[in-house]
Structure formats: C-alpha cells, structure tokens
Design a protein around this motif. Structure first.
Motif, mmCIF file in Angstrom:
data_model
loop_
_atom_site.group_PDB
_atom_site.id
_atom_site.type_symbol
_atom_site.label_atom_id
_atom_site.label_comp_id
_atom_site.label_asym_id
_atom_site.label_seq_id
_atom_site.Cartn_x
_atom_site.Cartn_y
_atom_site.Cartn_z
ATOM 1 N N ASN A 477 0.836 -1.209 0.000
ATOM 2 C CA ASN A 477 0.000 0.000 0.000
ATOM 3 C C ASN A 477 0.867 1.253 0.000
ATOM 4 O O ASN A 477 2.072 1.204 0.264
ATOM 5 C CB ASN A 477 -0.975 -0.020 1.191
ATOM 6 C CG ASN A 477 -0.276 0.143 2.522
ATOM 7 O OD1 ASN A 477 0.193 1.224 2.856
ATOM 8 N ND2 ASN A 477 -0.181 -0.939 3.282
ATOM 9 N N SER A 478 0.259 2.382 -0.300
ATOM 10 C CA SER A 478 0.998 3.627 -0.524
ATOM 11 C C SER A 478 1.726 4.117 0.721
ATOM 12 O O SER A 478 2.809 4.697 0.622
ATOM 13 C CB SER A 478 0.048 4.711 -1.035
ATOM 14 O OG SER A 478 -1.027 4.903 -0.131
ATOM 15 N N VAL A 479 1.150 3.876 1.893
ATOM 16 C CA VAL A 479 1.780 4.329 3.132
ATOM 17 C C VAL A 479 3.092 3.575 3.374
ATOM 18 O O VAL A 479 4.141 4.173 3.646
ATOM 19 C CB VAL A 479 0.831 4.150 4.337
ATOM 20 C CG1 VAL A 479 1.549 4.451 5.642
ATOM 21 C CG2 VAL A 479 -0.399 5.027 4.184
ATOM 22 N N ILE A 480 3.033 2.254 3.266
ATOM 23 C CA ILE A 480 4.230 1.450 3.499
ATOM 24 C C ILE A 480 5.256 1.690 2.406
ATOM 25 O O ILE A 480 6.466 1.764 2.675
ATOM 26 C CB ILE A 480 3.865 -0.042 3.598
ATOM 27 C CG1 ILE A 480 3.019 -0.295 4.853
ATOM 28 C CG2 ILE A 480 5.122 -0.903 3.636
ATOM 29 C CD1 ILE A 480 2.573 -1.741 5.010
ATOM 30 N N ALA A 481 4.810 1.827 1.160
ATOM 31 C CA ALA A 481 5.742 2.064 0.061
ATOM 32 C C ALA A 481 6.520 3.355 0.273
ATOM 33 O O ALA A 481 7.745 3.401 0.099
ATOM 34 C CB ALA A 481 4.997 2.107 -1.270
ATOM 35 N N GLU A 482 5.842 4.407 0.674
ATOM 36 C CA GLU A 482 6.502 5.685 0.898
ATOM 37 C C GLU A 482 7.461 5.589 2.084
ATOM 38 O O GLU A 482 8.566 6.142 2.051
ATOM 39 C CB GLU A 482 5.463 6.775 1.145
ATOM 40 C CG GLU A 482 6.039 8.128 1.573
ATOM 41 C CD GLU A 482 7.063 8.689 0.591
ATOM 42 O OE1 GLU A 482 8.015 9.363 1.041
ATOM 43 O OE2 GLU A 482 6.933 8.444 -0.627
#
Length: 516
Positions: A477-482
C-alpha cells in the motif's frame, strides 16, 4: 528387471541412470520383501480379508506395517531453509593459517577433511521454486577428528537483522499471510524492513542481480557471522569465513527466473545433481578475514553486527584452502532432509564472538533439530561424528548406546575424560558491562549500503535493481511504500529515492489503502 527399467525411465536423465545402474548390478535380484521388522512377505498386492468382499482383518500385519509407516514418513520441515539440495566432498588445506588457528582441520597443507554441503532457499516451504528472489543458504559440515564443525551461512555476507530476538519476527514477515495464506505478503515484508533500518544493506542487495543466482554452483558463500580463532599459544582473533566460487558467477534476470519457476521449479537441485553426476565437480576457494581484539575495539563500525561487512581494504582475504563436491546423495531423505547443521558445533581452535545473531543461533539451530529429528539427531549417519564419548544416554531413536560405559561423571571406571587440548584452546575473553536491552539496529545503517550502490553496482545493474524493487514495492500500500523509500532507499541515495517515487507514479497500479 533391467528391461523394465529401460522402458520406464529416460536414460538421458542422470536420476534415472541411478536405477539403471542398480538394475545392471542386480540383474536377478530375488531378495524377499520384508516388513519393517524383517519378516518376509508372501503377498504384497492384496490386504488380508474375509473372502473376496469381506472386511480387512486387524491382524493384517503387512498392511498395518505399511500404513503406519506411510502416515509417519514425513517429518516436520525446517521453519527456514526448508527446501534445498546437498552434496558431499572434501576440504583441502592449501595455505598455512596455524598462526591464527590450531584447529585440526587446518593443521597442515594438503590435509583433506570429508564434508557435506547443503544449499537452500530461506523463506519458502519445500515446494518453493528454486528461482524465486531470496537469500540462499550455504552450510558446510566438516567431519573432523575433533568432531563435527558446522559452518552455517548464506550466499550473502550480511543479513536483514542483527539481533537474534528480531529474527523470528522477520521470518514471520516472509511467511504466508495468516488470513489469506498467500506469500509473499508484500505488506508484511515492506512494513517490517521499513521499520528496522539495519535491514537497508541486505534489502538493497536482495534486489540487485545477485538476488537470483543462476545456480548453487555459481554463487559465493559466507559464514556471515563473526567467529573467533585460537592459535596454539592461546592467542585469539576474530574472523569472517568466505567461500568464493571457482565457477564463473552468474545470475538470472527476473524474467528468466519467472520462466524457470513455471517450467522447472527444482532447477538448482537438478543443476547441482547433474553437474556432479556428469563429473563436473564444483569447487570453492576458502578464505578468512582476521581482526585482532585491539582492532575490534577501535573499529569505526561494530565488527559483530552482521548487517555490515568487514571492508576488504582494511581486512584483506587470507587464503586457506578449497572444497570440492564430488558425490551426490544416494537417498534424499536420509542424507539431505535429515542432514542437520548446528552452529554450536565448533572444534578446538574455532569459537564464538559477541555477535548477537550468532549467540542466538548457537541455541536455536540445535533446538530446531531436537524438535524435527529428536534428541539423538547427531547419531544419524549423515550427522554423526567419527566417535561419541560422553555421558548422554537413551532418548527417542537411540542408535549409539555406548555399551556398558559409565553414564555419570566423575567416575573410577575409565569413562571419558576432560580434554586438555580443548581447555587450552578455549578463548579467555574479558567481559565488562551493565546488563541492559540495547537496540543495536540504530547506528549507521546506510554507509555500507551507500558504498554498495555508488561504488560496487554499475549503472546497468542499478537500473535492473530499481525495476526489481518496484516490482515488489507496487504490491504494497501507498503508506508502506513511501515509508520504505523514505526510511531505506532515500537515505542510501537521494536520487535512488527519487527514481523509485517516479517509478511508482508511472506504474500507477499501486493500491491506495492505508493502515489503520
């Protein structure tokens, strides 16, 4: 019998050739079938029944023998390194290192010691495809006159975590999702490594070309942890073990690895078996790095942190010998599945260090085999030393009873005595400190990863590494990726972080759900 085997098996297949060779040696094999108790079996194709349609009798000992063995013929698989292949051969000393170690295995140039080597995948189960992106285990068992020495390592000189207490959590993050039972669980992997900054170096290396070797034969190996050596005068040194492939280093592209995973999931195991069967014996040159206790005290980075390498410019490789694999197993279960490595098995002249991961492995490996194979796993032929003289007796699956020798110490009946040489070669390490729980994963986790990225990896491999990272990052997901970009890769190199962010935008299929 020989004609039947020729029809049933492809003679071009080395594995089939084993059966052909057996048939040639036993053309008129008329040995009787027996039960596990050695009782001859007259009819093997039918159960004992009351008439043609009658029920099976409980007194059918042949059937009961067959079914009870069948339901127990699988043992618990390893929690990690579950799948792998192995071979046998020898280690030969080519250089004198007795100034560093009095270990019998290094005692003289030309000395040969029998060995077993097991290669493995780290994360998956026994059905795991060989060519998935992963670390590879590289463990060596030396059968020495001083007992077993198990040197258990990987094809990487570093690891993701540097304290044994974090190891189970990391492995959990690699396993199947407990709800979906799907692996890899990309959220779990990126969540864990992005929260443990000491994983930066190994995470980056995993996505380089070396993340998927072309074969077990064409990769280097490393003891990974820091050990110690003790010479005949009792002086000790810290050391790292390296085994460098004498075959050319080759790696697979992601596309080729994916293709092979679908076509031949046992690609590495077959490659190793076929090479040895065809007389193309793989070999590795064996080296050590040496650091004195005085150097360790002044070293700018923690020499006992296995998320870091010892720089070769400061601690050059010292040649020791080479090992050659020239014999395949004759039975996979007996000689590979039951092959058990225990980090606590060291011989006089080789010992441990304050390496936190090593300290945990000293306990954990032996405990794993006590669970998988039983308390007497070291009595199994593939694991057994040349001799056992101790005061341990009995237990499940005892193979060596030691006869009428006394089972208590001290005694007056010539039981095994304390070894003076082992006592003399035990390192006396001064220890000073206050007990505490100190997180050792918070100090300088980026400088060596930066050297890898900027000085070791060339531009074309950098491009492939970025693509490999994106293939996994886009699955979370975008949170973990960032967070992974910010906590890991951006701190290695700002441009690396920028390219990953841009790549995620371009690929645009990143899930947008957030953590609660």
């Amino acid at each position: 019998m020989a004609e039947t085997v020729n029809v049933a098996y492809d003679t071009r297949d080395p594995a089939s050739q084993v059966l052909l060779n057996y048939a040639k040696k036993h053309p008129d094999n008329d040995d009787s079938i027996t039960t596990d108790g050695g009782n001859p079996v007259g009819v093997r194709e039918a159960s004992l029944t009351v008439g043609y349609h009658g029920p099976i009798l409980l007194q059918d000992t042949v059937l009961i023998d067959e079914l009870t063995h069948f339901s127990r013929e699988r043992i618990p698989e390893r929690v990690v390194h579950a799948k792998g292949g192995a071979a046998f051969g020898y280690f030969e000393v080519t250089h004198d290192i007795t100034q560093y170690s009095a270990a019998s295995v290094f005692s003289e140039i030309g000395k040969k010691t029998p060995i077993a080597v097991r290669f493995s995948q780290v994360a998956g189960e026994r059905g795991y495809a060989d060519t998935y992106r992963d670390l590879r285990g590289f463990a060596i068992k030396f059968y020495t006159e001083d007992g077993i020495w198990d040197l258990v390592g990987n094809n990487s000189p570093i690891f993701f975590v540097n304290d044994a207490i974090n190891f189970p959590m990391f492995i959990h993050a690699l396993k199947r999702n407990p709800v979906t039972n799907i692996r890899p669980d990309y959220d779990a992997f990126w969540d864990f490594v992005s929260l443990r900054p000491e994983s930066t170096h190994q995470t980056l290396q995993l996505f380089t070309d070396r993340g998927i070797p072309a074969s077990y034969r064409k990769m280097h190996g490393y003891g990974a942890n820091t050990f110690s050596l003790i010479n005949a005068e009792g002086k000790f040194f810290y050391c790292k073990f390296h085994y460098r492939s004498d075959q050319p280093i080759e790696n697979l592209s992601q596309a080729e690895a994916d293709r092979l995973a679908g076509v031949q999931s046992d690609y590495y195991i077959r490659d190793l078996y076929d090479a040895i069967q065809n007389g193309d014996y793989p070999s590795w040159s064996f080296y050590i790095q040496v650091m004195t206790p005085e150097q360790a005290a002044k070293n700018p980075y923690d020499p006992f942190d296995n998320s870091k390498v010892w720089l070769h410019g400061d601690y050059p490789l010292i040649p020791v010998g080479r090992f050659v694999l020239n014999k395949n197993p004759t039975n996979y279960f007996a000689e590979v599945e039951q092959l058990a490595f225990d980090v606590s098995h060291v011989i006089p002249g080789i010992d441990f260090s304050p390496d936190r991961m090593l300290q945990g492995r000293i306990f954990n490996y032996g405990d794993t085999h006590r669970y998988r194979l039983g308390i007497n796993s070291t009595q199994l032929p593939v694991n057994a030393p040349f001799q056992i003289h101790n005061y341990n007796r009995d237990g499940h699956s005892t193979l060596v009873s030691q006869g009428g020798a006394p089972n208590y110490f001290p005694n007056s009946f010539n039981g095994p005595k304390k070894d003076k040489r082992a006592k003399a070669l035990f390192p006396r390490v001064p220890l000073v400190g206050t007990t505490d729980r100190i997180d050792n994963g918070l100090i300088d986790n980026y400088s060596q990863a930066r050297l890898l990225w900027t000085r070791v990896i060339k531009e074309d491999e950098r491009n492939r590494t970025i693509e490999n990272i994106l293939n996994w990052l886009k699955q979370t997901n975008s949170v973990i990726a960032e967070r992974a970009i910010e906590n890991l890769f951006e701190k290695v190199d700002a441009q690396l972080g920028a390219r990953l962010r841009e790549g995620l935008k371009t690929q645009s299929n990143l899930p947008t759900h957030v953590l609660l």
